[in-house]
Design an enzyme around this catalytic site. Structure first.
Site, short mmCIF file in Angstrom:
data_model
loop_
_atom_site.label_atom_id
_atom_site.label_comp_id
_atom_site.label_asym_id
_atom_site.label_seq_id
_atom_site.Cartn_x
_atom_site.Cartn_y
_atom_site.Cartn_z
N ARG A 96 2.02 -0.02 -3.86
CA ARG A 96 1.94 -1.48 -3.76
C ARG A 96 0.83 -2.00 -4.67
O ARG A 96 0.89 -3.13 -5.13
CB ARG A 96 1.61 -1.90 -2.33
CG ARG A 96 2.66 -1.50 -1.30
CD ARG A 96 2.22 -1.93 0.08
NE ARG A 96 3.17 -1.46 1.10
CZ ARG A 96 3.15 -1.93 2.34
NH1 ARG A 96 2.26 -2.84 2.70
NH2 ARG A 96 4.01 -1.50 3.23
N GLU A 167 12.33 -7.16 -0.70
CA GLU A 167 11.54 -8.11 0.09
C GLU A 167 10.35 -8.64 -0.71
O GLU A 167 9.89 -7.98 -1.65
CB GLU A 167 11.00 -7.40 1.35
CG GLU A 167 10.35 -8.37 2.34
CD GLU A 167 9.60 -7.67 3.48
OE1 GLU A 167 9.19 -6.51 3.32
OE2 GLU A 167 9.43 -8.32 4.52
C1 LIG Z 1 4.13 -6.32 7.06
C2 LIG Z 1 3.92 -4.88 7.27
C3 LIG Z 1 3.23 -4.53 8.59
C4 LIG Z 1 4.18 -3.77 9.48
O1 LIG Z 1 4.76 -2.68 8.75
C5 LIG Z 1 4.74 -1.54 9.57
N1 LIG Z 1 4.73 -0.36 8.71
C6 LIG Z 1 3.95 -0.18 7.61
N2 LIG Z 1 4.22 1.02 7.06
C7 LIG Z 1 5.19 1.60 7.82
C8 LIG Z 1 5.91 2.83 7.77
N3 LIG Z 1 5.66 3.71 6.78
N4 LIG Z 1 6.84 3.08 8.72
C9 LIG Z 1 7.08 2.17 9.69
N5 LIG Z 1 6.44 1.00 9.80
C10 LIG Z 1 5.52 0.72 8.87
C11 LIG Z 1 3.49 -1.69 10.42
O2 LIG Z 1 3.62 -0.95 11.61
C12 LIG Z 1 3.49 -3.16 10.69
O3 LIG Z 1 4.30 -3.39 11.80
#
Ligand SMILES: CCC[C@H]1O[C@@H](n2cnc3c(N)ncnc32)[C@H](O)[C@@H]1O
Length: 474
Positions: A96, A167
């Protein structure tokens, strides 16, 4: 000065030439091969078609792990055990930040130690062929989910790699994520991303774009979120995007959330060109979660109920491990099943909530007022207007990590938990709207026997993780 103008094919090619060569060869992202790969996908793996023909609320988790086989197994688990209708590929934080060298090191370490040393899938390092292998081996459409201000190379690789939804946007992946870029720069970067999606669309491969509505995920007033995702939808439409999913983060008050998603759909239909198919996505609570897994399931259940009441096109689910970190496959699948259980139990019921129409009218009026200010600031050009409106503070978001937004607005919940503005800064909302916000916050102050203050905001920020919605004193 930036302007809302479609990139020419020559400009598109020139930027693709410029961003490829180091980590990805120019030939790897060639349209002809990529379009042929997309056309090889069966209908049930085409993202926009599945999304736009949905007969029930679609459920989609976030998920991403560094190694390719493990990532495929994770997505297959979420499909088979979680019942996911749409699949993600969540990209790691190094990618990112365009730190592809660090992502490469993390991927190598993950392979050496048989573990996940990155918090997502390093798609640029896996390359076009790696992405195509993921898309081939899973049995549902796949979307790229990330948080990348400069997403140009990530888009080139993942779109050539067969992903059909992307997204983010120049505001929603800038203001909440970084202080490294001014808005004019990210608008320029995302004009390339959107033009690339438009170029695939013109070649018969519809690419869906999904602005990231939750922003900072912390008490964001619905009207501000909806104005911003609408702007990103308009910028994408200029570049030839024909499938846009407007996104909104649940705030936790049922009436306001139902009103907000309805308002977002109505505003999207009104402002986006008829050539664009507009869909909606509700993000399950994006703020702090309770650590206790039963309480976390309670939050997910309320989000599922909200989705059942307002029926967005899709809902982005959370897991009971949200408070602790990247969820296991099992926990992520559990969040999907909790959501599905509530959706199915409410599906056959028709429930009306008092006050939704009034709240929806207030939100829509506020969104129009904000968008009018943006168009005015830009003399009709939404790109220029966005930069100038944020400069002037007539468009603003609470608690921005980026100094591209003034951050002069201060939100707090009113007496039934709806998000209102305690401080308005210079945002373009009319006096009547401000009076309504103030009156409802005053009612909370009376109930709690305390002054309106930042103390309320701080209490509200931690309320859900503490097991409630409104940060009451004591
Ligand atoms: C906007 C991003 C925040 C959300 O994005 C989730 N999040 C980030 N990285 C992963 C991943 N590798 N696998 C599953 N969920 C993921 C976090 O928990 C939070 O809810």
């Amino acid at each position: 000065m930036i302007e809302d103008k479609r990139l020419t094919d020559t400009e598109l090619e020139a930027i693709t030439d410029r961003i490829t060569g180091d980590w990805v060869s120019r030939a790897a992202v060639d349209f002809a091969d990529a379009v042929a790969f997309h056309e090889s996908l069966p209908p049930h793996k085409r993202f926009a078609a599945v999304l736009e023909n949905a007969e029930a609320v679609l459920c989609q988790p976030r998920a991403g792990v560094p190694r390719l086989d493990e990532h495929v197994e994770l997505l297959q688990h979420l499909d088979e055990e979680g019942g996911a209708d749409l699949l993600p590929t969540t990209i790691d934080s190094y990618t990112r930040d365009n730190a592809y060298e660090k992502a490469a090191e993390g991927l190598a370490r993950s392979r050496e130690t048989d573990s996940s040393e990155l918090n997502g899938f390093p798609a640029v390092n896996h390359g076009v062929e790696g992405c195509r292998e993921v898309v081939r081996r899973v049995d549902a459409p796949v979307q790229v989910r990330h948080g990348t201000p400069d997403a140009r190379l990530l888009a080139a690789v993942t779109l050539a790699g067969g992903f059909q939804s992307f997204e983010g946007g120049p505001i929603t992946y800038n203001l909440p994520y970084t202080s490294a870029y001014d808005l004019e720069t990210t608008i320029e970067y995302w004009q390339y991303v959107d033009r690339l999606c438009g170029a695939y669309t013109e070649r018969g491969v519809t690419i869906n774009r999904e602005p990231f509505g939750p922003l900072t995920g912390t008490l964001v007033p619905p009207s501000i979120a909806i104005a911003i995702v609408t702007i990103e939808g308009l910028l994408a439409a200029t570049q030839g995007v024909r499938s846009v999913t407007l996104g909104y983060g649940q705030v936790g008050n049922l009436v306001q959330d139902v009103a907000a998603v309805r308002a977002m759909a109505a505003i999207g239909a009104e402002y986006l060109p008829d050539s664009v198919t507009v869909t909606t996505v509700l993000h399950q609570w994006m703020g702090g979660f309770p650590r206790d897994e039963a309480r976390a399931h309670g939050v997910i259940g309320l989000a599922g109920a909200t989705a059942a009441l307002v029926e967005p096109t899709k809902v982005i689910t959370k897991s009971p491990q949200e408070a602790v970190g990247v969820p296991t496959a099992e926990s992520n699948a559990a969040g999907l099943r909790t959501t599905d259980q509530v959706l199915r139990m409410l599906d056959e019921q028709s429930i009306t909530l008092d006050g939704v129409d009034r709240e929806q009218a207030l939100i829509e009026r506020s969104v129009r007022s904000l968008l009018d200010a943006v168009y005015e600031a830009g003399d009709g050009d939404i790109a220029r207007g966005t930069v100038r409106a944020f400069d002037a503070g007539t468009l603003d978001i609470p608690f921005p990590p980026s100094d591209a937004a003034a951050g002069d607005v201060l939100p707090a919940r009113d007496d039934d938990g709806r998000v209102r503005l305690l401080k308005f800064g210079a945002v373009a909302l009319d006096d009547e709207t401000k009076r309504i916000h103030r009156a409802r916050l005053d009612r909370r102050a009376d109930t709690e026997g305390r002054e309106l203050s930042f103390r309320m905001v701080a209490d509200d920020v931690s309320a859900v993780s503490d097991g409630r919605l409104i940060g009451r004193p004591g």
